[in-house]
Structure formats: structure tokens, C-alpha cells
Design a protein around this motif. Sequence first.
Motif, PDB file in Angstrom:
ATOM      1  N   ASP A 204       0.057   2.436  20.310  1.00 29.42           N
ATOM      2  CA  ASP A 204       0.267   2.596  18.871  1.00 29.42           C
ATOM      3  C   ASP A 204      -0.240   1.373  18.102  1.00 29.42           C
ATOM      4  OD1 ASP A 204       1.450   5.047  19.366  1.00 29.42           O
ATOM      5  OD2 ASP A 204       3.510   4.283  19.225  1.00 29.42           O
ATOM      6  N   VAL A 308      -5.557   9.347  20.750  1.00 26.80           N
ATOM      7  CA  VAL A 308      -5.176   9.453  19.339  1.00 26.80           C
ATOM      8  C   VAL A 308      -6.420   9.463  18.454  1.00 26.80           C
ATOM      9  CG1 VAL A 308      -3.973   8.314  17.444  1.00 26.80           C
ATOM     10  CG2 VAL A 308      -2.931   8.375  19.713  1.00 26.80           C
ATOM     11  N   THR A 311      -7.880  12.861  18.507  1.00 29.69           N
ATOM     12  CA  THR A 311      -7.108  13.842  17.746  1.00 29.69           C
ATOM     13  C   THR A 311      -7.264  13.647  16.234  1.00 29.69           C
ATOM     14  OG1 THR A 311      -5.475  14.009  19.531  1.00 29.69           O
ATOM     15  CG2 THR A 311      -4.794  14.765  17.346  1.00 29.69           C
ATOM     16  N   ARG A 312      -7.194  12.405  15.794  1.00 37.16           N
ATOM     17  CA  ARG A 312      -7.204  12.139  14.351  1.00 37.16           C
ATOM     18  C   ARG A 312      -8.598  12.154  13.739  1.00 37.16           C
ATOM     19  NH1 ARG A 312      -2.823   7.233  13.320  1.00 37.16           N
ATOM     20  NH2 ARG A 312      -1.023   8.258  14.323  1.00 37.16           N
TER      21      ARG A 312
END
Length: 340
Positions: A204, A308, A311-312
Amino acid sequence: MDRRLFLAGALALAPTARAAAPLDAQATRLGPSSVRLAWTGAGAVSILASDDPEAPRSAMRPLKTLAGAMTQVTTPISPRPYFLVRAADGRQTRVAERLLPLTGGRNFRDLGGWRSVDGRQVKWGRIYRSGVMTDLTMADITYLQDLGVTVICDLRNPQERATEPSPFLKAGGPRVAAFDYETVSLAPFVAMTTREQAIQGFADAYVALLDHLAPNFTDLFARLADDAGPLAMNCSAGKDRTGLASALVLSTLGVSRATVIADYALSQTYVPPTHYASQFPAFAKTPSAVTKVILGSDPEVMRRALAVIDTRWGGPSALAKTRYGLTDAMRQELRRLYLS
């Protein structure tokens, strides 16, 4: 389809498939005058050398022709040697020491040699990644200047740059390019108790860095597309911010996801997590499973961060187009400049 025809076709293709197996090699410095070369994909090879990473075969000096999978060659540290390993059937690969033999270097290595999904190689001697450079000796600085490094993209924040200033600010040679941003705190990681928490938390944090480092990454891609190298990028450990930048660059060059993650994971091979333990006393009571992730380069961290991004934004290249000024023309130019 007739099964006999299918089997006949498969047998006919088998020799070609075997002949097309990639030839790969590694070079490892053993001492001031010795390098070990190891290769896979061929039982007998010819080895040539040059101090020019892109020298044509005709301009390289022959060293050995031998059977096996490994040999040692006598060669000095400087000028930096680049090798061509060539099989009898014409397949060949270029190789050099990935980790540069610097006395005061930290995780200073070449991004060359990694293969793109279409079989080409990232050129050696064009893009480097590193940790902090404060401890580079004068001999190290001369070595890097001789490699032709023209710019250092310093990904550290202002406090880090003030505490451990780049030696190139005074030594001349490469220009240092840096941008200011807010310090990212490691405090949340001190309270973590499991490897899973650390991996997800660090992944993250990497995604958050995509915003913090937007000016740095925009500048990096612009310089690479302008052929401003050889170029080096660095942070403190050379594994997190630099690892993220390297992953974006390699992905844009068409290097496979598995290889991108393997390059990231190399940092904890060259600089084990225990190396940094004394520098982070706050982690003294943190479980070792957590500190190994925070101070290392666990491949699962990069795998999740890239997932991520997929996906984004649709992947690293799409992210670079959306956020860092990369155009289709620039991407084509990057592949022309840095793949062979």
C-alpha cells in the motif's frame, strides 16, 4: 485432426523448439582481476569481451572457446568488461557484472541484461539503480564517470538529501536531479505483528509513493526518452523507491512481470535486511517476520503493488501514460534506445 498428423507435426517442430531455447549468462566479480561466467542453454560457447557494451562481435576480443557451463576469466575492474557468450548455432547473449564493484557503493547495479517478452535484452551500461551514494570513494566516483553516467535521479526526500548529500554535488560529473516531497513515516509499521500485515502495508505504501514521486518519475521518463543517459536512479537503500521506479521502467520496456519482480527481490540478496537493523532502532521490538519485510525486498510486496497498478490504471505503462507524461511515441523510443 488426425492424431498421427498432430504427432508428426509436433515431432517436426521439436528440434526447432530446442534450438530456440534462450541462451542466458551471468557474470560475477570474484576479485580485482577475476570474473566468473556461467551460462545455460548451450553446452559449448565462445566468449568475447570489450569495454564497449554495444561493440559489434567483429570488434570484440576473443577470450575462450570451451564446453561446460562455467568458467573464470581474467579481467580488471576498470575499464568495465562486457562479455558476449555465443553458442555454435549462432545464439548469443551479452552479459556484465550486475552489481558494480564499488568500494563505497550500496546496491549499485545495472538494469541491463533482463529480457523483454519478445526476446530482446535491456542494454547493459545504460540504466543503473542504487542506494545512497554518500560513501562512494574517489575511485568509485572516477569509475562511474568513466562509465559515462551523466545524471543521477535522486528519489530521496529533502531531509535525506541534506543528511547524506550526494558526492556528485561537489565532485562534478553527473548532474543530480531531485524533487521535494513530504517524508513518508515508517511509524505504522512498528506496531505490526505479522508478515501478512507488513507485506500488505508495504505494498500500500508503494502505491501511495506513485503520487509522492510523480515529479521524479515524470522527469525520469523524459530523460530516458531524450537519451540523457547513461543514467542512475537512487534512494537510500536502493530497494523501495528505486525498486518501484525500476519496475515501472522495466515494465515499460516490455520485461516480463516475473523478471521485474525478480529484479526487485535482488536487493535483499545484495544487501540483507540485517544490514539495516542498527539504522532503525524503532524496530528493535518488532517481530522479525515484520522487519524482514520492511528492511528487505520480499517479492510479494512488489507483486501486490503491481497488481493494484494493473487494476487501477491498466498496468505500469498505462500508469506512466496517465500520470508521468509517457506517450506512445516515447515508449517506442524507449524500446529503440534501451533494447537490443
